[in-house]
Motif scaffolding. Structure first.
Motif, PDB file in Angstrom:
ATOM      1  N   THR A  30     -28.370  -7.450  10.446  1.00  0.00           N
ATOM      2  CA  THR A  30     -29.255  -7.108   9.322  1.00  0.00           C
ATOM      3  C   THR A  30     -29.445  -8.282   8.362  1.00  0.00           C
ATOM      4  O   THR A  30     -30.190  -8.147   7.389  1.00  0.00           O
ATOM      5  CB  THR A  30     -28.699  -5.912   8.521  1.00  0.00           C
ATOM      6  OG1 THR A  30     -27.463  -6.290   7.900  1.00  0.00           O
ATOM      7  CG2 THR A  30     -28.472  -4.711   9.417  1.00  0.00           C
TER       8      THR A  30
ATOM      9  N   SER B 110     -35.032   0.034  11.731  1.00  0.00           N
ATOM     10  CA  SER B 110     -34.136  -0.216  12.856  1.00  0.00           C
ATOM     11  C   SER B 110     -33.191   0.957  13.098  1.00  0.00           C
ATOM     12  O   SER B 110     -32.732   1.172  14.216  1.00  0.00           O
ATOM     13  CB  SER B 110     -33.322  -1.492  12.611  1.00  0.00           C
ATOM     14  OG  SER B 110     -34.162  -2.624  12.498  1.00  0.00           O
ATOM     15  N   LEU B 111     -32.906   1.712  12.047  1.00  0.00           N
ATOM     16  CA  LEU B 111     -32.024   2.873  12.159  1.00  0.00           C
ATOM     17  C   LEU B 111     -32.780   4.145  12.534  1.00  0.00           C
ATOM     18  O   LEU B 111     -32.191   5.224  12.613  1.00  0.00           O
ATOM     19  CB  LEU B 111     -31.289   3.094  10.830  1.00  0.00           C
ATOM     20  CG  LEU B 111     -30.296   1.998  10.423  1.00  0.00           C
ATOM     21  CD1 LEU B 111     -29.768   2.253   9.021  1.00  0.00           C
ATOM     22  CD2 LEU B 111     -29.139   1.932  11.409  1.00  0.00           C
ATOM     23  N   GLY B 112     -34.083   4.007  12.744  1.00  0.00           N
ATOM     24  CA  GLY B 112     -34.889   5.161  13.135  1.00  0.00           C
ATOM     25  C   GLY B 112     -35.286   6.063  11.994  1.00  0.00           C
ATOM     26  O   GLY B 112     -35.655   7.221  12.210  1.00  0.00           O
ATOM     27  N   ARG B 113     -35.244   5.541  10.751  1.00  0.00           N
ATOM     28  CA  ARG B 113     -35.622   6.324   9.573  1.00  0.00           C
ATOM     29  C   ARG B 113     -36.690   5.567   8.764  1.00  0.00           C
ATOM     30  O   ARG B 113     -36.459   5.236   7.600  1.00  0.00           O
ATOM     31  CB  ARG B 113     -34.414   6.613   8.691  1.00  0.00           C
ATOM     32  CG  ARG B 113     -33.276   7.323   9.391  1.00  0.00           C
ATOM     33  CD  ARG B 113     -33.635   8.755   9.761  1.00  0.00           C
ATOM     34  NE  ARG B 113     -32.566   9.392  10.469  1.00  0.00           N
ATOM     35  CZ  ARG B 113     -31.554  10.045   9.889  1.00  0.00           C
ATOM     36  NH1 ARG B 113     -31.510  10.125   8.568  1.00  0.00           N
ATOM     37  NH2 ARG B 113     -30.605  10.603  10.608  1.00  0.00           N
TER      38      ARG B 113
ATOM     39  N   PHE C 221     -25.707   6.760   3.231  1.00  0.00           N
ATOM     40  CA  PHE C 221     -24.582   6.431   4.092  1.00  0.00           C
ATOM     41  C   PHE C 221     -23.300   7.035   3.529  1.00  0.00           C
ATOM     42  O   PHE C 221     -23.026   6.927   2.335  1.00  0.00           O
ATOM     43  CB  PHE C 221     -24.464   4.909   4.235  1.00  0.00           C
ATOM     44  CG  PHE C 221     -25.744   4.284   4.708  1.00  0.00           C
ATOM     45  CD1 PHE C 221     -26.071   4.284   6.049  1.00  0.00           C
ATOM     46  CD2 PHE C 221     -26.657   3.751   3.801  1.00  0.00           C
ATOM     47  CE1 PHE C 221     -27.270   3.742   6.487  1.00  0.00           C
ATOM     48  CE2 PHE C 221     -27.857   3.201   4.226  1.00  0.00           C
ATOM     49  CZ  PHE C 221     -28.162   3.201   5.581  1.00  0.00           C
TER      50      PHE C 221
ATOM     51  N   LEU D 228     -25.514  -2.873  12.312  1.00  0.00           N
ATOM     52  CA  LEU D 228     -26.435  -1.737  12.429  1.00  0.00           C
ATOM     53  C   LEU D 228     -25.738  -0.519  13.042  1.00  0.00           C
ATOM     54  O   LEU D 228     -26.036   0.618  12.671  1.00  0.00           O
ATOM     55  CB  LEU D 228     -27.642  -2.119  13.295  1.00  0.00           C
ATOM     56  CG  LEU D 228     -28.779  -2.861  12.594  1.00  0.00           C
ATOM     57  CD1 LEU D 228     -29.785  -3.377  13.620  1.00  0.00           C
ATOM     58  CD2 LEU D 228     -29.469  -1.975  11.573  1.00  0.00           C
ATOM     59  N   ALA D 229     -24.808  -0.771  13.963  1.00  0.00           N
ATOM     60  CA  ALA D 229     -24.076   0.328  14.585  1.00  0.00           C
ATOM     61  C   ALA D 229     -23.203   1.037  13.554  1.00  0.00           C
ATOM     62  O   ALA D 229     -23.094   2.269  13.559  1.00  0.00           O
ATOM     63  CB  ALA D 229     -23.230  -0.188  15.745  1.00  0.00           C
TER      64      ALA D 229
ATOM     65  N   LYS E  57     -25.473   3.065  11.318  1.00  0.00           N
ATOM     66  CA  LYS E  57     -25.972   4.262  12.008  1.00  0.00           C
ATOM     67  C   LYS E  57     -24.913   5.362  11.984  1.00  0.00           C
ATOM     68  O   LYS E  57     -25.230   6.549  11.774  1.00  0.00           O
ATOM     69  CB  LYS E  57     -26.358   3.924  13.440  1.00  0.00           C
ATOM     70  CG  LYS E  57     -26.973   5.089  14.197  1.00  0.00           C
ATOM     71  CD  LYS E  57     -27.582   4.644  15.522  1.00  0.00           C
ATOM     72  CE  LYS E  57     -28.833   3.844  15.284  1.00  0.00           C
ATOM     73  NZ  LYS E  57     -29.568   3.547  16.553  1.00  0.00           N
ATOM     74  N   ARG E  58     -23.659   4.998  12.185  1.00  0.00           N
ATOM     75  CA  ARG E  58     -22.585   5.993  12.137  1.00  0.00           C
ATOM     76  C   ARG E  58     -22.448   6.577  10.737  1.00  0.00           C
ATOM     77  O   ARG E  58     -22.268   7.793  10.571  1.00  0.00           O
ATOM     78  CB  ARG E  58     -21.267   5.356  12.574  1.00  0.00           C
ATOM     79  CG  ARG E  58     -21.192   5.059  14.063  1.00  0.00           C
ATOM     80  CD  ARG E  58     -19.983   4.213  14.389  1.00  0.00           C
ATOM     81  NE  ARG E  58     -18.754   4.841  13.953  1.00  0.00           N
ATOM     82  CZ  ARG E  58     -17.605   4.182  13.808  1.00  0.00           C
ATOM     83  NH1 ARG E  58     -17.541   2.895  14.039  1.00  0.00           N
ATOM     84  NH2 ARG E  58     -16.528   4.828  13.422  1.00  0.00           N
TER      85      ARG E  58
ATOM     86  N   LEU F  36     -24.794   6.735   8.489  1.00  0.00           N
ATOM     87  CA  LEU F  36     -26.000   7.525   8.241  1.00  0.00           C
ATOM     88  C   LEU F  36     -25.855   8.924   8.841  1.00  0.00           C
ATOM     89  O   LEU F  36     -26.145   9.941   8.193  1.00  0.00           O
ATOM     90  CB  LEU F  36     -27.205   6.809   8.833  1.00  0.00           C
ATOM     91  CG  LEU F  36     -28.576   7.462   8.670  1.00  0.00           C
ATOM     92  CD1 LEU F  36     -28.984   7.517   7.210  1.00  0.00           C
ATOM     93  CD2 LEU F  36     -29.629   6.699   9.480  1.00  0.00           C
ATOM     94  N   ARG F  37     -25.385   8.977  10.080  1.00  0.00           N
ATOM     95  CA  ARG F  37     -25.196  10.267  10.741  1.00  0.00           C
ATOM     96  C   ARG F  37     -24.093  11.077  10.065  1.00  0.00           C
ATOM     97  O   ARG F  37     -24.176  12.311   9.980  1.00  0.00           O
ATOM     98  CB  ARG F  37     -24.868  10.049  12.218  1.00  0.00           C
ATOM     99  CG  ARG F  37     -26.045   9.518  13.030  1.00  0.00           C
ATOM    100  CD  ARG F  37     -25.626   9.168  14.437  1.00  0.00           C
ATOM    101  NE  ARG F  37     -26.755   8.740  15.244  1.00  0.00           N
ATOM    102  CZ  ARG F  37     -26.648   8.200  16.456  1.00  0.00           C
ATOM    103  NH1 ARG F  37     -25.451   8.039  17.002  1.00  0.00           N
ATOM    104  NH2 ARG F  37     -27.721   7.830  17.128  1.00  0.00           N
TER     105      ARG F  37
END
Length: 327
Positions: A131, A142-145, A154, A168-169, A172-173, A175-176
């Motif tokens: 990033t 990139s995170l699909g949002r 987050f 980014l990984a 993403k975690r 974020l989920r």
């Protein structure tokens, strides 16, 4: 034939003994520890070669045959591994089969804003900086949002990752994780809540997070803000003003700042601000949807981390004089 058989048995016993001895001998490394990276789809022979190339001073063919003869070769997992000086051929295979990767950790703290999150990730050991140089909107893409503001999205927690993983990984975690926590607390909301959507709950939770670090006060602070929202009263909360000032804030909140209109200035604009202002933890998320039953409309810090709550402006002014002005 008897002699040949005897010689064969002696040879087999010696070979077996040598094999057992070798399997339990510590491997010689080029350094105190070496990093072994196994990509998905790597063959068993490729794993043995990768170990040798990483700095394990062992004949790769010998290591390959050990992997094959063990019966566990197909169980070897891709990943990033740290091979230490006490490793043996037997323990090395066990590590690879169990997937005991060399993990690092980064902690995202409750109340941090997105800039602080990025700063922590940029300093995280062995974390690939995908990033770096990207704007916030590009990161969310990139995170699909796409189009989603990153602030407060987050979940604050400690995240482990394998060496060489992407930042980014981790995002993403996180974020989920926030999606999951927000969904959980929204299902626990009070039936008469003033909040209409999980998004509003997230925004309010972020304000609660910045207003207090005292768990016992969170529900009461939520009750104050809920009461204000219900009667159309300005929230008038300093953390939103500070967030709106951004880099212009020098640590000293002045009267002119309260009058400077921004989308996050809850002294000049009614209702909730347009986005969260920080990452709320679970306690603040829960407080947002389960405010304490109270008639209080005001609160002021007592100076010890707790707050004094008041139902009227007159009562509040007395509390301000006592706890803030020492009168």
């Amino acid at each position: 034939m008897r002699r040949l058989l005897t010689l064969f048995l002696i040879f087999a016993a010696l070979a077996g003994g040598a094999a057992v001895w070798w399997l339990n001998q510590t491997l010689v490394l080029n350094a105190d520890s070496v990093d072994l990276s196994i990509e998905p789809g790597t063959s068993v022979r490729g794993v043995a070669l990768a170990a040798n190339e990483a700095g394990v001073q062992v004949n790769p063919s010998l290591l390959y045959w050990w992997f094959r003869m063990s019966g566990d070769a197909r169980l070897i997992k891709a990943g990033s591994y740290e091979i230490t000086a006490d490793a043996t051929p037997r323990s090395l295979l066990r590590k690879l089969v169990r997937g005991e990767e060399s993990l690092r950790a980064v902690t995202l703290v409750e109340g941090w804003n997105f800039s602080q999150v990025r700063a922590a990730l940029s300093k995280a050991e062995q974390l690939r900086q995908d990033t770096r140089g990207l704007e916030a909107d590009s990161i969310m893409n990139s995170l699909g949002r796409p189009g989603l503001h990153p602030e407060g999205r987050f979940y604050p927690d400690t995240y482990t990752y394998a060496k060489g993983s992407s930042d980014l990984a981790v995002l993403k975690r996180a974020l989920r994780a926030m999606d999951k926590r927000l969904d959980e607390v929204w299902r626990q909301r009070q039936p008469n809540t003033i909040l209409k959507t999980p998004e509003q709950a997230l925004i309010l939770a972020s304000i609660i997070e910045k207003e207090t670090g005292r768990t016992s006060d969170r529900a009461m602070i939520s009750g104050v803000f809920t009461n204000r929202l219900r009667i159309g009263m300005m929230l008038q909360t300093d953390p939103t003003v500070i967030y709106g000032l951004g880099e212009d804030f020098d640590g000293n909140l002045r009267r002119r700042h309260l009058q400077a209109d921004t989308p996050w200035n809850t002294y000049t604009r009614g209702g909730l601000p347009p986005t969260p202002i920080a990452m709320p933890g679970k306690a603040s998320l829960l407080a947002a949807v389960q405010p304490a039953p109270t008639k209080a409309l005001y609160f002021v810090s007592r100076g010890d981390g707790t707050s004094q709550f008041s139902a009227s402006l007159e009562e509040h002014n007395r509390a301000v004089n006592k706890f803030q002005r020492g009168q």
